[in-house]
Design a protein around this motif. Structure first.
Motif, PDB file in Angstrom:
ATOM      1  N   LEU A  17       0.844  -1.200   0.000  1.00 27.27           N
ATOM      2  CA  LEU A  17       0.000   0.000   0.000  1.00 27.27           C
ATOM      3  C   LEU A  17       0.879   1.250   0.000  1.00 27.27           C
ATOM      4  N   SER A  18       1.933   1.218   0.797  1.00 26.66           N
ATOM      5  CA  SER A  18       2.862   2.354   0.829  1.00 26.66           C
ATOM      6  C   SER A  18       3.572   2.512  -0.508  1.00 26.66           C
ATOM      7  N   LEU A  19       4.012   1.396  -1.092  1.00 31.83           N
ATOM      8  CA  LEU A  19       4.681   1.460  -2.391  1.00 31.83           C
ATOM      9  C   LEU A  19       3.748   2.016  -3.457  1.00 31.83           C
ATOM     10  N   ILE A  20       2.510   1.568  -3.472  1.00 34.37           N
ATOM     11  CA  ILE A  20       1.539   2.095  -4.446  1.00 34.37           C
ATOM     12  C   ILE A  20       1.394   3.593  -4.274  1.00 34.37           C
ATOM     13  N   ALA A  21       1.333   4.053  -3.027  1.00 34.63           N
ATOM     14  CA  ALA A  21       1.237   5.502  -2.774  1.00 34.63           C
ATOM     15  C   ALA A  21       2.483   6.219  -3.282  1.00 34.63           C
ATOM     16  N   VAL A  22       3.659   5.613  -3.089  1.00 38.27           N
ATOM     17  CA  VAL A  22       4.904   6.214  -3.606  1.00 38.27           C
ATOM     18  C   VAL A  22       4.842   6.322  -5.124  1.00 38.27           C
ATOM     19  N   LEU A  23       4.341   5.292  -5.779  1.00 38.88           N
ATOM     20  CA  LEU A  23       4.282   5.282  -7.247  1.00 38.88           C
ATOM     21  C   LEU A  23       3.233   6.250  -7.779  1.00 38.88           C
ATOM     22  N   LEU A  24       2.097   6.344  -7.098  1.00 36.63           N
ATOM     23  CA  LEU A  24       1.028   7.230  -7.555  1.00 36.63           C
ATOM     24  C   LEU A  24       1.308   8.701  -7.250  1.00 36.63           C
ATOM     25  N   TRP A  25       1.962   8.955  -6.126  1.00 38.90           N
ATOM     26  CA  TRP A  25       2.256  10.313  -5.695  1.00 38.90           C
ATOM     27  C   TRP A  25       3.747  10.418  -5.387  1.00 38.90           C
ATOM     28  N   PRO A  26       4.578  10.490  -6.425  1.00 37.64           N
ATOM     29  CA  PRO A  26       6.038  10.463  -6.229  1.00 37.64           C
ATOM     30  C   PRO A  26       6.572  11.559  -5.310  1.00 37.64           C
ATOM     31  N   GLN A  27       5.870  12.649  -5.181  1.00 36.12           N
ATOM     32  CA  GLN A  27       6.339  13.739  -4.316  1.00 36.12           C
ATOM     33  C   GLN A  27       5.826  13.607  -2.879  1.00 36.12           C
ATOM     34  N   SER A  28       5.090  12.547  -2.603  1.00 32.99           N
ATOM     35  CA  SER A  28       4.501  12.372  -1.283  1.00 32.99           C
ATOM     36  C   SER A  28       5.530  11.891  -0.269  1.00 32.99           C
ATOM     37  N   GLN A  29       5.876  12.755   0.656  1.00 37.96           N
ATOM     38  CA  GLN A  29       6.788  12.347   1.723  1.00 37.96           C
ATOM     39  C   GLN A  29       6.099  11.385   2.684  1.00 37.96           C
ATOM     40  N   LEU A  30       4.802  11.545   2.860  1.00 42.07           N
ATOM     41  CA  LEU A  30       4.058  10.670   3.758  1.00 42.07           C
ATOM     42  C   LEU A  30       4.135   9.218   3.297  1.00 42.07           C
ATOM     43  N   ALA A  31       4.022   8.982   1.998  1.00 41.03           N
ATOM     44  CA  ALA A  31       4.092   7.611   1.478  1.00 41.03           C
ATOM     45  C   ALA A  31       5.457   6.991   1.769  1.00 41.03           C
ATOM     46  N   LEU A  32       6.521   7.760   1.582  1.00 41.05           N
ATOM     47  CA  LEU A  32       7.870   7.250   1.859  1.00 41.05           C
ATOM     48  C   LEU A  32       8.082   7.026   3.349  1.00 41.05           C
ATOM     49  N   VAL A  33       7.596   7.944   4.164  1.00 39.95           N
ATOM     50  CA  VAL A  33       7.721   7.784   5.617  1.00 39.95           C
ATOM     51  C   VAL A  33       6.948   6.544   6.075  1.00 39.95           C
ATOM     52  N   ALA A  34       5.791   6.300   5.470  1.00 42.23           N
ATOM     53  CA  ALA A  34       4.999   5.119   5.820  1.00 42.23           C
ATOM     54  C   ALA A  34       5.757   3.838   5.466  1.00 42.23           C
ATOM     55  N   LEU A  35       6.347   3.797   4.284  1.00 44.66           N
ATOM     56  CA  LEU A  35       7.090   2.615   3.848  1.00 44.66           C
ATOM     57  C   LEU A  35       8.314   2.393   4.736  1.00 44.66           C
ATOM     58  N   ILE A  36       9.056   3.440   4.997  1.00 42.74           N
ATOM     59  CA  ILE A  36      10.262   3.320   5.826  1.00 42.74           C
ATOM     60  C   ILE A  36       9.886   2.989   7.273  1.00 42.74           C
ATOM     61  N   GLY A  37       8.908   3.668   7.803  1.00 48.44           N
ATOM     62  CA  GLY A  37       8.508   3.431   9.191  1.00 48.44           C
ATOM     63  C   GLY A  37       8.023   2.013   9.413  1.00 48.44           C
ATOM     64  N   TYR A  38       7.182   1.534   8.510  1.00 47.77           N
ATOM     65  CA  TYR A  38       6.675   0.167   8.656  1.00 47.77           C
ATOM     66  C   TYR A  38       7.810  -0.842   8.493  1.00 47.77           C
ATOM     67  N   GLY A  39       8.687  -0.600   7.534  1.00 46.71           N
ATOM     68  CA  GLY A  39       9.836  -1.489   7.358  1.00 46.71           C
ATOM     69  C   GLY A  39      10.704  -1.541   8.594  1.00 46.71           C
ATOM     70  N   LEU A 132      11.914  -1.256  -4.979  1.00 47.60           N
ATOM     71  CA  LEU A 132      11.177  -0.364  -5.877  1.00 47.60           C
ATOM     72  C   LEU A 132      10.949   0.997  -5.223  1.00 47.60           C
ATOM     73  N   GLY A 133      10.681   0.993  -3.925  1.00 48.59           N
ATOM     74  CA  GLY A 133      10.543   2.252  -3.203  1.00 48.59           C
ATOM     75  C   GLY A 133      11.809   3.074  -3.285  1.00 48.59           C
ATOM     76  N   ALA A 134      12.948   2.399  -3.135  1.00 49.49           N
ATOM     77  CA  ALA A 134      14.246   3.101  -3.226  1.00 49.49           C
ATOM     78  C   ALA A 134      14.465   3.660  -4.630  1.00 49.49           C
ATOM     79  N   ILE A 135      14.128   2.882  -5.627  1.00 43.57           N
ATOM     80  CA  ILE A 135      14.316   3.316  -7.021  1.00 43.57           C
ATOM     81  C   ILE A 135      13.455   4.553  -7.318  1.00 43.57           C
ATOM     82  N   PHE A 136      12.215   4.515  -6.870  1.00 44.10           N
ATOM     83  CA  PHE A 136      11.293   5.608  -7.197  1.00 44.10           C
ATOM     84  C   PHE A 136      11.288   6.750  -6.186  1.00 44.10           C
ATOM     85  N   SER A 137      12.143   6.649  -5.171  1.00 46.35           N
ATOM     86  CA  SER A 137      12.208   7.741  -4.194  1.00 46.35           C
ATOM     87  C   SER A 137      13.276   8.765  -4.564  1.00 46.35           C
ATOM     88  N   GLY A 138      14.138   8.402  -5.525  1.00 41.53           N
ATOM     89  CA  GLY A 138      15.270   9.262  -5.846  1.00 41.53           C
ATOM     90  C   GLY A 138      15.050  10.215  -6.936  1.00 41.53           C
TER      91      GLY A 138
END
Length: 138
Positions: A17-39, A132-138
């Motif tokens: 769910l976090s990855l999908i949010a990262v892909l749909l909203w690439p500028q969303s810091q919340l999506a990245l924080v969610a993915l990193i925090g949960y990980g 994939l999160g790392a690839i699309f976060s940069g």
């Protein structure tokens, strides 16, 4: 299906769910924080599992090594939480891979065979989300 399997597979959902949010909203810091925090939380949980297994070992030397190993995932999770997004996701992916590799090569005596198999499947599912999160976060 057993509780650990059901809960383990359900635990994959927040990664994707976090990855999908990262892909749909690439500028969303919340999506990245969610993915990193949960990980970070789940990686720390894996360390806690090893702490629990270490408590079952009668040999204090072997238990000591297991206790030391068990705190490393939490430290890696903490490092990820204080790192920039892309390096954080790489640290988490490396941490999950490292824990799995250690479990595979040198499983603790207290580790049930079913857990080792389940962890392999769950790690194989988690790593692509982090990478994939790392690839699309940069």
């Amino acid at each position: 299906m057993t509780y650990p399997r059901i809960l383990g597979f359900a635990g994959i959902v927040p990664f994707y769910l976090s990855l999908i949010a990262v892909l749909l909203w690439p500028q969303s810091q919340l999506a990245l924080v969610a993915l990193i925090g949960y990980g970070a939380v789940i990686l720390s949980f894996l360390g806690a599992v090893h702490w629990g297994m270490a408590m079952q070992l009668p040999d204090q030397t072997q238990a000591g090594r297991s206790y030391v190993f068990s705190v490393v995932p939490a430290l890696l999770g903490w490092l990820a939480l204080i790192s920039p997004y892309q390096p954080a996701l790489i640290v988490l992916a490396a941490g999950f891979g490292w824990v799995w590799l250690r479990e595979y090569q040198n499983p603790p005596a207290a580790m049930p065979a079913w857990y080792r198999k389940l962890r392999g499947v769950l790690t194989a599912a988690i790593l692509p989300a982090l990478i994939l999160g790392a690839i699309f976060s940069g």
